[in-house]
Design a protein around this motif. Structure first.
Motif, PDB file in Angstrom:
ATOM      1  N   LYS A 125       0.829  -1.212   0.000  1.00 21.86           N
ATOM      2  CA  LYS A 125       0.000   0.000   0.000  1.00 21.86           C
ATOM      3  C   LYS A 125       0.860   1.257   0.000  1.00 21.86           C
ATOM      4  N   ALA A 126       1.935   1.281   0.790  1.00 22.61           N
ATOM      5  CA  ALA A 126       2.820   2.448   0.841  1.00 22.61           C
ATOM      6  C   ALA A 126       3.460   2.693  -0.522  1.00 22.61           C
ATOM      7  N   ILE A 127       3.869   1.634  -1.194  1.00 28.29           N
ATOM      8  CA  ILE A 127       4.488   1.752  -2.525  1.00 28.29           C
ATOM      9  C   ILE A 127       3.468   2.287  -3.526  1.00 28.29           C
ATOM     10  N   GLU A 128       2.287   1.707  -3.534  1.00 25.59           N
ATOM     11  CA  GLU A 128       1.228   2.118  -4.459  1.00 25.59           C
ATOM     12  C   GLU A 128       0.833   3.578  -4.236  1.00 25.59           C
ATOM     13  N   GLU A 129       0.620   3.954  -2.995  1.00 23.64           N
ATOM     14  CA  GLU A 129       0.199   5.322  -2.697  1.00 23.64           C
ATOM     15  C   GLU A 129       1.290   6.335  -3.038  1.00 23.64           C
ATOM     16  N   HIS A 130       2.536   5.983  -2.788  1.00 25.12           N
ATOM     17  CA  HIS A 130       3.643   6.880  -3.114  1.00 25.12           C
ATOM     18  C   HIS A 130       3.704   7.122  -4.624  1.00 25.12           C
ATOM     19  N   ALA A 131       3.610   6.048  -5.394  1.00 27.11           N
ATOM     20  CA  ALA A 131       3.655   6.176  -6.855  1.00 27.11           C
ATOM     21  C   ALA A 131       2.471   7.007  -7.360  1.00 27.11           C
ATOM     22  N   GLU A 132       1.284   6.779  -6.814  1.00 26.75           N
ATOM     23  CA  GLU A 132       0.105   7.538  -7.245  1.00 26.75           C
ATOM     24  C   GLU A 132       0.221   9.018  -6.863  1.00 26.75           C
ATOM     25  N   GLN A 133       0.809   9.312  -5.704  1.00 27.09           N
ATOM     26  CA  GLN A 133       0.997  10.710  -5.306  1.00 27.09           C
ATOM     27  C   GLN A 133       1.934  11.427  -6.275  1.00 27.09           C
ATOM     28  N   LEU A 134       3.012  10.765  -6.665  1.00 25.15           N
ATOM     29  CA  LEU A 134       3.949  11.380  -7.615  1.00 25.15           C
ATOM     30  C   LEU A 134       3.287  11.594  -8.976  1.00 25.15           C
ATOM     31  N   ALA A 135       2.519  10.594  -9.437  1.00 27.63           N
ATOM     32  CA  ALA A 135       1.834  10.717 -10.725  1.00 27.63           C
ATOM     33  C   ALA A 135       0.804  11.846 -10.679  1.00 27.63           C
ATOM     34  N   VAL A 184      11.027   1.799   1.377  1.00 30.62           N
ATOM     35  CA  VAL A 184       9.931   1.856   2.347  1.00 30.62           C
ATOM     36  C   VAL A 184      10.495   1.731   3.757  1.00 30.62           C
ATOM     37  N   ASP A 185      10.131   2.700   4.602  1.00 22.02           N
ATOM     38  CA  ASP A 185      10.518   2.664   6.013  1.00 22.02           C
ATOM     39  C   ASP A 185       9.402   1.956   6.768  1.00 22.02           C
ATOM     40  N   THR A 186       9.674   0.746   7.227  1.00 16.03           N
ATOM     41  CA  THR A 186       8.671  -0.057   7.927  1.00 16.03           C
ATOM     42  C   THR A 186       8.671   0.211   9.433  1.00 16.03           C
ATOM     43  N   ARG A 187       9.492   1.159   9.874  1.00 15.09           N
ATOM     44  CA  ARG A 187       9.527   1.505  11.301  1.00 15.09           C
ATOM     45  C   ARG A 187       8.449   2.515  11.657  1.00 15.09           C
ATOM     46  N   THR A 188       7.817   3.107  10.649  1.00 19.87           N
ATOM     47  CA  THR A 188       6.774   4.102  10.893  1.00 19.87           C
ATOM     48  C   THR A 188       5.406   3.451  10.714  1.00 19.87           C
ATOM     49  N   ASP A 189       4.394   4.071  11.262  1.00 16.35           N
ATOM     50  CA  ASP A 189       3.035   3.570  11.085  1.00 16.35           C
ATOM     51  C   ASP A 189       2.130   4.740  10.742  1.00 16.35           C
ATOM     52  N   PRO A 190       1.613   4.858   9.527  1.00 19.81           N
ATOM     53  CA  PRO A 190       1.810   3.891   8.433  1.00 19.81           C
ATOM     54  C   PRO A 190       3.232   3.963   7.880  1.00 19.81           C
ATOM     55  N   TYR A 191       3.589   2.936   7.099  1.00 22.34           N
ATOM     56  CA  TYR A 191       4.903   2.908   6.477  1.00 22.34           C
ATOM     57  C   TYR A 191       5.061   4.143   5.590  1.00 22.34           C
TER      58      TYR A 191
END
Length: 143
Positions: A22-32, A102-109
């Protein structure tokens, strides 16, 4: 070559952690989204049958967004994504963000990285597609 360098050379792969996906998908969509908005487009997030619907006056573009932690060598597409992009009634772009961390130490990532490959008027060619799965219909007669 170390394992990290070898892993970066690969393109798309399945990520089992749903929060990371989800973090990867949302990051890519935000940039697009930011890219298209900066070029005067109004962006609507859809998800299906494509990720973003972009309009600017009478123009309309459908954008398929892909994010990957690997190198920009390949992405996974669904049958519907390919069929939609090949439909001559649609103007489709493919927006790929690769080498995402992806930083998995944060919530959300939290995801970072902005290595973008952008394909305008994208139509996937047959020679660029590789089957990864098959559905097998079981014979109706069995012993």
């Amino acid at each position: 070559m170390d394992a990290q360098a070898a892993g970066r050379r690969r393109g798309a792969g399945y990520i089992s952690d749903p929060k990371k996906r989800k973090a990867i998908e949302e990051h890519a969509e935000q940039l697009a989204t930011a890219h298209y908005q900066s070029h005067g487009w109004t962006v609507e997030k859809l998800g299906k049958p494509y990720d973003l619907r972009c309009t600017r006056g009478a123009e309309e573009r459908h954008v398929e967004v892909k994010g990957t932690t690997g190198a920009p060598t390949s992405v996974e597409l669904t049958i519907n994504e390919v069929l939609h992009a090949r439909d001559t009634k649609n103007t489709v772009d493919l927006y790929v963000v690769s080498d995402i961390r992806v930083d998995t130490r944060t919530d959300p990532y939290t995801a970072t990285g902005d290595n973008v490959t952008h394909y305008h008027d994208w139509e996937p060619a047959e020679e660029d597609l590789r089957p990864r799965k098959y559905e097998y219909r079981l014979p109706t007669q069995h012993s």
